[in-house]
Design a protein around this motif. Sequence first.
Motif, PDB file in Angstrom:
ATOM      1  N   VAL A 353       0.856  -1.187   0.000  1.00 39.75           N
ATOM      2  CA  VAL A 353       0.000   0.000   0.000  1.00 39.75           C
ATOM      3  C   VAL A 353       0.891   1.236   0.000  1.00 39.75           C
ATOM      4  O   VAL A 353       2.077   1.159   0.345  1.00 39.75           O
ATOM      5  CB  VAL A 353      -0.934   0.023   1.231  1.00 39.75           C
ATOM      6  N   ASP A 359      -3.564   4.803   4.357  1.00 37.57           N
ATOM      7  CA  ASP A 359      -3.540   3.561   3.583  1.00 37.57           C
ATOM      8  C   ASP A 359      -3.146   2.368   4.445  1.00 37.57           C
ATOM      9  O   ASP A 359      -3.742   1.290   4.343  1.00 37.57           O
ATOM     10  CB  ASP A 359      -2.577   3.709   2.408  1.00 37.57           C
ATOM     11  N   ALA A 363      -5.619  -0.835   5.461  1.00 44.24           N
ATOM     12  CA  ALA A 363      -5.255  -2.231   5.212  1.00 44.24           C
ATOM     13  C   ALA A 363      -5.272  -3.040   6.505  1.00 44.24           C
ATOM     14  O   ALA A 363      -5.687  -4.207   6.516  1.00 44.24           O
ATOM     15  CB  ALA A 363      -3.879  -2.291   4.559  1.00 44.24           C
TER      16      ALA A 363
END
Length: 693
Positions: A353, A359, A363
């Motif tokens: 990512v 981000d 995740a």
Amino acid sequence: MTVSIAIATADFAGPVRNGGVGTALRGLAETLVDAGHKVTVIYANPNYEVGDGEMWRESLGREGIGFQELDYAVLDNVGVPAMAGGGSDPLRSYAVYRHLLENRYDIVHVADYLGIGYYPTLGKRAGLLDCGPIVAQLHGPTAWSMRWSNAPVISPNVLFREAMERGSVQHADAILSPSDYMLSFLREDGWAMPQTVRVIQNVLPKAHSAQAAAGGTAAAGGAVPTLAFFGRLEHRKGLNLFIDALQILQHRAERPFKVLLLGKINDPAYSADMFGLRMSRLDIEWELLDNLNANEALDLLQSTGALAVMPSLSDNIPCTIQECLARGIPFLSTEVGGGAELVAPEDRANCFVPPTAWDVGGALARFVASGGARQRGHIPAAEAARQHADFTRELLEMEAARQRSSVPATPVASDISVCITHRDNPAGLARAIDGFARQTLKPLEIVIGDDHSATPEAQAFLAALPERTDLPFPVRVARSDGARFPAAARNAAAKTARGKWVKFHDDDNVSKPQELDVFSRALAGGSFDLVTCALDFVASDADMAEERAYRRFLFLGDGGAACYIFNVIGDTNFIVDREKFLAAGGFVEDGFLYHAEDWRALVRAKLKGLRIGTVPEALVWYKAEPWRNQTNWRKGDLWGARTRISELVREHHGNEVASLLRLTQGLLFTPTARQAPPPAPAETPPAAPAVPR
């Protein structure tokens, strides 16, 4: 065919508990042994995290890997002019060079980190070192790691290290990188590299592979999902980014989770602040485990079904990703560096990512909600092992071609003019001239730059020199019309000289017989316009023997930014392209007898673009009383010397850069230290240099 291969490194899996460089080089050693080669690890580190030298000689010996510790006795009374600011890395590289002088290997691999290969590569270029190709292994130089680190630069040794790492890469015979990414970084950062450059991914050590085969795939996640930061606990490895992502996650997670921190604490003060302050603000169950080796950490990841999180801000090609792939451990990393080169393109979106807290946090939230994906490796270990075998054969063919094309005969004449600075010292001048008469490579001529000698003895000696027929070279005198000090005398001699190269010399020093031969070999490759060398200090003429020198000073040649703070370049005893040196301005003439005329001339040559190298051997006897007996005011005028260096920088880079340099000099040197004489020679062997962590 059995090939003798050395791997010189300060990091090797076993003596060092864990670390990417050590893991990669352990895998390389085992791969080369499996290919039938004789492999020796040159352990350039006086420290052990596990066991001791005897233990590892026995343990690695059972696996067919030799283990050699450095002989730190070779560092007795050896130093660099900047030792007061830290100088362990030059000494480490010099000790490796001395080891290679006594032990020949068909191929030598050197880790880029710490500049271990700096003096070995320069020594080989000068014809001093008899070994096969030297290969620089690219795992993570300081310039790269510092760019994404929050750590301050608090020691000049970091500057020496950066210069040595660049030099060891530039002057190596070949480069081996585990990723395309690292090569791209070095090219964009302006690093010079040899023609032979190869990319071969790392091979995991057998212990890791055996554990992977025994452990199978990772366990299914437990009732409480586990997130494990897997790597050194430092900013570059993504520690701050991970904690930021956890802060986001605790507000988004729909179920409980726990956190493990698996890795060495790189900076205890910095990391303690992260854990004690930032983690305490999170309502999360977490545990720090910083005492596990790599296999113990992997076992824990595998048994708990944890997600290994490696949110680096920059990384080469992490062994941690390879280890997770081998064991089927789900992992999450960031789209930086070369990690994605290990994973099949169709699987990369599952485990990489962008390097932002949003981000990474997103995740992590998806893993907590549903578990992690499995990934596939890009290049299997068998393929990497075959590529190493092919590369080894290529290196041997390269060495065979080099030996076929080499010309062993040494010429008896040269294009070198020796310029000797003199004033009222005919006895010293006679010894200096005699030293060049004994050279294995004779000079084209000697030009005496006489600074208006006034004594009848000196004038008579100078008048007779051009008529001498007992010398294997002509001697000419460039005499000044008034006492204008050494800088002017040196420039006058250089302007009078006829050779392409001029080698400067003072009349109180004596050249060793191999000096011009070694200098000419160092220049032969075309990499340098100017070359310096180490110095052997002696107290008297009678002490001019190898065992009588009381101190050896090493230089770095082009020492990068460090050369503006310390004279790590060299002294007056250097050889240079005459036209380029004079075009750069030669020695600085300002009508004053200043200390450090050599330093100023060398810095100006560097600023004007001359390529500067050095030789890791003392090629001259430098006569000077031991420092404890010196009262010469010029030796105490170091602050004035540094001031004049900053003025050269001002001329070339402007006021702002020069002001920053003056500030750096002021912060490094206190008022009381400015006039302090250099330390006396050590009465006992110095302690082995510590390895920076």
